[in-house]
Design a protein around this motif. Structure first.
Motif, PDB file in Angstrom:
ATOM      1  N   ARG A 228       0.908  -1.191  -0.008  1.00  0.00           N
ATOM      2  CA  ARG A 228      -0.096   0.111   0.045  1.00  0.00           C
ATOM      3  C   ARG A 228       0.814   1.336  -0.054  1.00  0.00           C
ATOM      4  N   ARG A 229       1.894   1.299   0.824  1.00  0.00           N
ATOM      5  CA  ARG A 229       2.830   2.421   0.893  1.00  0.00           C
ATOM      6  C   ARG A 229       3.542   2.636  -0.486  1.00  0.00           C
ATOM      7  N   TRP A 230       4.015   1.683  -1.141  1.00  0.00           N
ATOM      8  CA  TRP A 230       4.557   1.517  -2.463  1.00  0.00           C
ATOM      9  C   TRP A 230       3.439   2.219  -3.410  1.00  0.00           C
ATOM     10  N   ARG A 231       2.248   1.698  -3.360  1.00  0.00           N
ATOM     11  CA  ARG A 231       1.170   2.196  -4.343  1.00  0.00           C
ATOM     12  C   ARG A 231       0.991   3.988  -4.016  1.00  0.00           C
ATOM     13  N   ASN A 232       0.763   4.209  -2.865  1.00  0.00           N
ATOM     14  CA  ASN A 232       0.530   5.662  -2.452  1.00  0.00           C
ATOM     15  C   ASN A 232       1.869   6.494  -2.973  1.00  0.00           C
ATOM     16  N   SER A 233       3.046   5.809  -2.967  1.00  0.00           N
ATOM     17  CA  SER A 233       4.286   6.626  -3.404  1.00  0.00           C
ATOM     18  C   SER A 233       4.286   6.802  -4.727  1.00  0.00           C
ATOM     19  N   GLN A 234       3.794   5.791  -5.481  1.00  0.00           N
ATOM     20  CA  GLN A 234       3.808   5.987  -6.933  1.00  0.00           C
ATOM     21  C   GLN A 234       2.683   6.939  -7.370  1.00  0.00           C
TER      22      GLN A 234
END
Length: 303
Positions: A228-234
């Motif tokens: 989820r953190r990766w997705r939000n960062s993207q």
């Protein structure tokens, strides 16, 4: 700081006497497969076309003694708690696999991704020799490379699937590997797409303690949180491609070059591709907000 990988490896190693190298291999496999989901998509610069994090991880060990299926089942349990829809069919027919990928694309656009999990990979290799599955290996090789679009007319339907991608996690007895594979499998690229993880059991516990559901959930929550953190960062960075930074590229240069011996050269030709994929997974595990794959993540993947 590792958000998922290291804690998972330590925890699973405490429950079984399987070779410890099997646990990070399985963790890489499920992590990479989940990163091919549309909402978590991780696409890597450096390849033509760009690479995804789908990988084929094949655990190799002594028959009945190396606990390959145990290690695979543990990772499978964690993955199912993150996303139980990503399990691809293992019936061994092109129609079954392409139909399943097409359905996933229809349910969510550009989400034609999945993972084949097979504790007994030799059984799948046997299936691929049957007349109705004879084209499975060429199909899987094509899907590993993630074509821009896959078109195929079969007996019952025509499939048009954008960017289909398949990961695999399996185990095979080292005694069977020579007899279940052909020269064409190695020289033609099927097994060179696999990361062959050979493990030897050094501990011999009388009985392993089954992980609790709470423990599986703990690891699933850690992995899901990282994704989820990766997705939000993207979404914030609008990052099109994930690539090495300059310090990481110096680590990549240390990768041994394949020997000139033809069989070994083919088997090791994709080592840099494997390193790229594992480095991306390591970086996202270390810091999902990172703008590039760094030196430390690449060093861990190289090790």
């Amino acid at each position: 700081m590792s958000l998922f990988l290291r804690d998972y490896e330590r925890s699973m190693a405490a429950h079984t006497d399987a070779p410890e190298v099997f646990h990070p291999a399985c963790a890489y496999s499920i992590f990479g497969a989940l990163l091919t989901r549309r909402k978590y998509r991780c696409v890597l610069a450096g390849g033509v076309p760009p690479r995804w994090t789908n990988n084929w991880m094949l655990l190799v060990g002594d028959s009945g003694d190396s606990r390959k299926t145990t290690a695979i089942s543990m990772a499978h349990e964690v993955m199912r708690r993150v996303d139980d829809s990503i399990d691809a069919p293992t019936d061994g027919s092109p129609e079954g696999l392409l139909g399943w990928l097409s359905k996933r694309h229809q349910q969510e656009e550009n989400n034609a991704s999945g993972i084949i999990v097979a504790g007994e990979f030799a059984l799948m290799l046997t299936q691929y020799e049957r007349s109705y599955s004879i084209s499975m290996k060429p199909l899987l090789m094509e899907l590993y490379d993630v074509p821009a679009i896959k078109k195929r007319a079969l007996a019952k339907a025509e499939y048009i699937i954008p960017q289909p991608r398949i990961s695999m996690l399996g185990g095979i007895a080292i005694e069977l590997l020579p007899t279940m594979s052909t020269a064409e499998d190695w020289l033609g690229g099927f097994f060179s797409r696999c990361m062959l993880i050979h493990g030897v059991r050094t501990r011999h516990d009388k009985r392993g303690k089954t992980p609790s559901d709470a423990e599986y959930l703990k690891h699933a929550d850690a992995l899901h949180g990282c994704l989820r953190r990766w997705r939000n960062s993207q979404l914030k960075l609008k990052r099109p491609l994930f690539d090495f930074d300059d310090a990481a590229l110096k680590v990549v240069d240390k990768l041994p070059k394949p020997p000139e011996e033809p069989n070994l050269k083919m088997s090791l030709a994709r080592a840099s591709v494997h390193l790229h994929k594992l480095s991306a997974i390591e970086q996202i595990d270390e810091n999902p907000e990172a703008k590039a794959i760094g030196k430390k993540a690449t060093e861990r993947a190289l090790e």
